[in-house]
Design a protein around this motif. Structure first.
Motif, PDB file in Angstrom:
ATOM      1  N   GLY A 123       0.877  -1.322   0.024  1.00  0.00           N
ATOM      2  CA  GLY A 123       0.015   0.011   0.002  1.00  0.00           C
ATOM      3  C   GLY A 123       0.714   1.106  -0.003  1.00  0.00           C
ATOM      4  O   GLY A 123       0.499   2.324  -0.598  1.00  0.00           O
ATOM      5  N   PHE A 124       2.016   1.177   0.810  1.00  0.00           N
ATOM      6  CA  PHE A 124       2.755   2.405   0.889  1.00  0.00           C
ATOM      7  C   PHE A 124       3.683   2.553  -0.618  1.00  0.00           C
ATOM      8  O   PHE A 124       3.497   3.740  -1.139  1.00  0.00           O
ATOM      9  CB  PHE A 124       3.916   2.044   1.879  1.00  0.00           C
ATOM     10  N   VAL A 125       4.128   1.489  -1.140  1.00  0.00           N
ATOM     11  CA  VAL A 125       4.701   1.540  -2.414  1.00  0.00           C
ATOM     12  C   VAL A 125       3.792   2.237  -3.332  1.00  0.00           C
ATOM     13  O   VAL A 125       4.074   3.005  -4.365  1.00  0.00           O
ATOM     14  CB  VAL A 125       5.132   0.240  -3.123  1.00  0.00           C
ATOM     15  N   PHE A 126       2.383   1.656  -3.557  1.00  0.00           N
ATOM     16  CA  PHE A 126       1.492   2.072  -4.410  1.00  0.00           C
ATOM     17  C   PHE A 126       1.247   3.424  -4.213  1.00  0.00           C
ATOM     18  O   PHE A 126       1.188   4.284  -5.402  1.00  0.00           O
ATOM     19  CB  PHE A 126       0.135   1.122  -4.217  1.00  0.00           C
ATOM     20  N   SER A 127       1.065   3.877  -2.981  1.00  0.00           N
ATOM     21  CA  SER A 127       0.690   5.303  -2.609  1.00  0.00           C
ATOM     22  C   SER A 127       1.805   6.155  -3.176  1.00  0.00           C
ATOM     23  O   SER A 127       1.846   7.262  -3.511  1.00  0.00           O
ATOM     24  CB  SER A 127       0.382   5.627  -1.021  1.00  0.00           C
ATOM     25  N   PHE A 128       3.140   5.840  -2.834  1.00  0.00           N
ATOM     26  CA  PHE A 128       4.145   6.467  -3.301  1.00  0.00           C
ATOM     27  C   PHE A 128       4.320   6.706  -4.841  1.00  0.00           C
ATOM     28  O   PHE A 128       4.470   7.804  -5.274  1.00  0.00           O
ATOM     29  CB  PHE A 128       5.437   5.964  -2.964  1.00  0.00           C
ATOM     30  N   LEU A 129       4.087   5.726  -5.408  1.00  0.00           N
ATOM     31  CA  LEU A 129       3.889   5.626  -6.919  1.00  0.00           C
ATOM     32  C   LEU A 129       2.686   6.690  -7.396  1.00  0.00           C
ATOM     33  O   LEU A 129       3.039   7.356  -8.114  1.00  0.00           O
ATOM     34  CB  LEU A 129       3.509   4.240  -7.561  1.00  0.00           C
ATOM     35  N   ALA A 130       1.572   6.616  -6.715  1.00  0.00           N
ATOM     36  CA  ALA A 130       0.377   7.611  -7.356  1.00  0.00           C
ATOM     37  C   ALA A 130       0.907   8.794  -6.857  1.00  0.00           C
ATOM     38  O   ALA A 130       0.575   9.649  -7.632  1.00  0.00           O
ATOM     39  CB  ALA A 130      -0.601   6.996  -6.674  1.00  0.00           C
ATOM     40  N   ARG A 131       1.493   9.074  -5.716  1.00  0.00           N
ATOM     41  CA  ARG A 131       1.965  10.580  -5.278  1.00  0.00           C
ATOM     42  C   ARG A 131       2.975  11.209  -6.095  1.00  0.00           C
ATOM     43  O   ARG A 131       2.667  12.359  -6.315  1.00  0.00           O
ATOM     44  CB  ARG A 131       1.774  10.409  -3.804  1.00  0.00           C
ATOM     45  N   PHE A 132       4.186  10.430  -6.035  1.00  0.00           N
ATOM     46  CA  PHE A 132       5.285  11.064  -6.485  1.00  0.00           C
ATOM     47  C   PHE A 132       5.688  10.614  -7.798  1.00  0.00           C
ATOM     48  O   PHE A 132       6.722  11.365  -8.567  1.00  0.00           O
ATOM     49  CB  PHE A 132       6.373  10.907  -5.472  1.00  0.00           C
ATOM     50  N   ARG A 133       5.332   9.397  -8.371  1.00  0.00           N
ATOM     51  CA  ARG A 133       5.938   8.953  -9.610  1.00  0.00           C
ATOM     52  C   ARG A 133       4.864   8.971 -10.866  1.00  0.00           C
ATOM     53  O   ARG A 133       5.319   8.949 -12.011  1.00  0.00           O
ATOM     54  CB  ARG A 133       6.481   7.588  -9.542  1.00  0.00           C
ATOM     55  N   ALA A 134       3.522   8.979 -10.654  1.00  0.00           N
ATOM     56  CA  ALA A 134       2.808   8.793 -11.693  1.00  0.00           C
ATOM     57  C   ALA A 134       2.123   9.784 -12.619  1.00  0.00           C
ATOM     58  O   ALA A 134       1.672   9.565 -13.429  1.00  0.00           O
ATOM     59  CB  ALA A 134       1.466   7.950 -11.148  1.00  0.00           C
ATOM     60  N   GLY A 135       2.276  11.119 -11.871  1.00  0.00           N
ATOM     61  CA  GLY A 135       2.121  12.474 -12.665  1.00  0.00           C
ATOM     62  C   GLY A 135       0.594  12.473 -12.972  1.00  0.00           C
ATOM     63  O   GLY A 135      -0.142  11.939 -12.181  1.00  0.00           O
ATOM     64  N   GLN A 136       0.279  12.485 -14.086  1.00  0.00           N
ATOM     65  CA  GLN A 136      -1.293  12.704 -14.529  1.00  0.00           C
ATOM     66  C   GLN A 136      -1.820  11.136 -14.373  1.00  0.00           C
ATOM     67  O   GLN A 136      -3.187  11.264 -14.686  1.00  0.00           O
ATOM     68  CB  GLN A 136      -1.311  13.078 -16.096  1.00  0.00           C
ATOM     69  N   TRP A 137      -1.275   9.941 -14.348  1.00  0.00           N
ATOM     70  CA  TRP A 137      -1.654   8.693 -14.272  1.00  0.00           C
ATOM     71  C   TRP A 137      -2.361   8.622 -12.741  1.00  0.00           C
ATOM     72  O   TRP A 137      -2.811   7.472 -12.259  1.00  0.00           O
ATOM     73  CB  TRP A 137      -0.883   7.612 -14.660  1.00  0.00           C
ATOM     74  N   ALA A 138      -2.033   9.389 -11.835  1.00  0.00           N
ATOM     75  CA  ALA A 138      -2.388   9.084 -10.500  1.00  0.00           C
ATOM     76  C   ALA A 138      -3.646   8.948 -10.416  1.00  0.00           C
ATOM     77  O   ALA A 138      -4.347   8.040  -9.736  1.00  0.00           O
ATOM     78  CB  ALA A 138      -1.965  10.441  -9.638  1.00  0.00           C
ATOM     79  N   GLN A 139      -4.633   9.638 -10.978  1.00  0.00           N
ATOM     80  CA  GLN A 139      -6.133   9.616 -10.857  1.00  0.00           C
ATOM     81  C   GLN A 139      -6.316   8.206 -11.352  1.00  0.00           C
ATOM     82  O   GLN A 139      -7.433   7.638 -10.669  1.00  0.00           O
ATOM     83  CB  GLN A 139      -6.746  10.846 -11.686  1.00  0.00           C
ATOM     84  N   ALA A 140      -6.133   7.664 -12.455  1.00  0.00           N
ATOM     85  CA  ALA A 140      -6.355   6.668 -12.862  1.00  0.00           C
ATOM     86  C   ALA A 140      -6.059   5.411 -11.811  1.00  0.00           C
ATOM     87  O   ALA A 140      -6.795   4.623 -11.623  1.00  0.00           O
ATOM     88  CB  ALA A 140      -5.467   6.238 -14.397  1.00  0.00           C
TER      89      ALA A 140
END
Lengths: 277, 258
Positions: free
Chosen positions: A79-96
């Motif tokens: 969950g932490f890795v996923f959140s990190f990915l969504a918050r700091f690495r995914a850019g416009q893909w975070a919403q998706a």
């Protein structure tokens, strides 16, 4: 006057809460001190059920706590890795990404577990796909009905419950804070351990708690993908059906809840200890 | 360096998506296959399991029960939860968050514990198990979601619009129906849909509090326990359609993002 009317607005909700949660739970606690004699409830208070839990069922209880701890740790990490990915690495893909998590959160508890059964079975999706591709020649028989299958399935349906609180607390960290740490010469890991993790403490503990409680009380997953594996839920459920021993079932439930609270407090203490500056 | 880390994060993201969605996607695919084994290679597509589903005698009452319960839970928890969210939004922050924390407790409990506690409570007060007890139980765990979602909207709500309506002579009720409700309506409907999704999806609490009779999930449970037929996949896909469908609409309406 105006402020008193605010409390009246909450009254219906509070009524539901008291009548359908406080009252049943209070009765449940009382029930755990009763006994069943000749298929009748005897209201003579006794500690026999608790003795029974600690003498006869401590193995299953311990196994359940172990499975729940392992699952909650792994799921919280993911969950932490996923959140990190969504918050700091995914850019416009975070919403998706978040959209996918929210969709899996609300859809198909029972169907997800059943789907894993069809995926992991001897003639299941994974084995048949691997055989069709020629990677293996005979099915891997140990996929289903193993502790790994149980943990994997539990992780799958509990992951959204870990992601949401952790992501919510990660959203509170501004880019400026991370950049400031970087400007001051902090590398990738120091930023993670001194800035991001400490700021996510409450989210991490909330995620762990959600997952632990949900997993510790689950009985459907062991039944469908665990084979002979028994968790405490598998002993609790029949007490309210065929076995008809409500007091024992209540005592088992309450001991499990107390164990969960203890582990959650321990986890919270360790997280606080680990993220002290 | 940067592109390499981007690739790695891309792979991680892909792995997460596959892990989260593949069981659900496979379920849907296998409801349309022609063979009775749920595995590869898929030899042909057919509607035979959907036909078997609608021909199953217990299917229709289960569907009706699921829909009745879902609609009642949505309406009751939307009304009760919206009232509470409005009251909480007008309270001091600290007190509101304590009350909200309390009301959320039923969600924290393992569903099994909540289910068996409610079952023994209903029986002990001589409440007959049936749709009513299921609806009551579902409202208990659905209302916190409604409160959280509507409350998030209410705290950004400008109370001055209600005050000006009151200054112009509207009664509190008139102000609510002509000013407050039209503004928060999409969020309330969204929250109601989330409540319906939670209700339709619930298996464990329903199983213990329904007595006799079925909803879609308890019917699926019975079918899984007695033997696998891909008709289970069809019913499962239908449940997903109902729950995920209402969740997607709810997300659009509430713009709720975590």
């Amino acid at each position: 006057m105006e402020s008193r009317s605010n409390y009246w607005l909450v009254a219906p909700s509070a009524l539901v809460f008291v009548a359908l949660f406080i009252a049943p739970m209070a009765f449940f606690v009382v029930l755990s001190f009763w006994q069943v004699e000749y298929f009748e409830l005897s209201t003579e208070p006794t500690l026999a059920n608790y003795r029974d839990v600690f003498v006869n069922y401590w193995r299953v209880m311990g196994f359940t706590v172990a499975v729940a701890t392992a699952t909650a740790l792994l799921t919280t990490f993911l969950g932490f890795v996923f959140s990190f990915l969504a918050r700091f690495r995914a850019g416009q893909w975070a919403q998706a990404l978040l959209f996918i998590v929210l969709i899996t959160l609300f859809g198909g508890y029972l169907m997800k577990i059943y789907a894993w059964k069809t995926i992991l079975g001897n003639e299941g999706v994974l084995n048949s796909a691997l055989m069709a591709m020629g990677i293996i020649s005979s099915p891997i028989t140990s996929l289903l009905y193993s502790p790994q299958a149980v943990v994997l399935t539990l992780m799958h349906f509990s992951l959204p419950f870990a992601v949401l609180p952790i992501y919510a607390s990660m959203r509170g960290i501004s880019d400026a804070e991370v950049e400031a740490a970087r400007d001051l010469g902090a590398g990738r890991w120091p930023i993670l351990s001194t800035v991001i993790v400490p700021r996510c403490q409450s989210g991490i503990v909330a995620g762990f708690s959600f997952v632990f409680l949900m997993v510790g009380g689950d009985y459907v997953t062991p039944l469908l993908v665990g084979g002979k594996i028994t968790m405490i839920g598998n002993l609790i459920a029949p007490q309210f059906g065929a076995q008809f021993n409500w007091p024992l079932g209540a005592a088992m439930s309450l001991v499990m809840l107390l164990a969960a609270v203890a582990i959650i407090y321990l986890f919270r203490f360790l997280v606080a200890l680990g993220s002290r500056p | 360096m940067n592109t390499r880390s981007n690739i790695i994060w891309g792979i991680i993201a892909f792995a997460f998506i596959v892990f989260l969605l593949s069981p659900i996607v496979l379920l849907v695919i296998f409801s349309f296959t022609s063979r009775s084994l749920t595995n590869f290679p898929i030899e042909g597509l057919s509607l035979r399991w959907w036909q078997e589903m609608v021909a199953t005698r217990q299917f229709w009452p289960a569907l009706a029960n699921s829909l009745i319960i879902g609609v009642c839970v949505a309406v009751v928890s939307a009304v009760v939860g919206t009232l509470a969210a409005m009251g909480l939004a007008a309270m001091p922050k600290r007190r509101a968050s304590i009350i909200m924390g309390l009301l959320t407790l039923p969600v924290m409990l393992p569903p099994l514990v909540l289910g068996v506690a409610l079952l023994s409570f209903y029986v002990s007060i001589d409440l007959k198990l049936g749709l009513t007890t299921v609806i009551l139980s579902h409202v208990l765990f659905a209302q916190p979601f409604v409160i959280l979602i509507v409350h998030a909207r209410m705290i950004s709500f400008d109370p001055r619009v209600v005050e000006s309506a009151r200054d112009l002579g509207a009664t509190p009720l008139q102000a609510f129906f002509t000013v407050t409700l039209p503004i928060i309506q999409p969020v309330v409907i969204g929250a109601a849909l989330v409540a319906a999704a939670l209700s339709i999806d619930d298996f464990i609490i329903t199983f213990f509090t329904i007595g006799t009779g079925n909803t879609l999930p308890t019917l699926v449970w019975g079918m899984i326990r007695t033997g696998l037929t891909p008709a289970v996949n069809a019913i499962g896909t239908l449940i997903l359609l109902l729950t995920i469908g209402s969740t997607i609409i709810a997300l659009q309406l509430t713009r709720y993002r975590g």
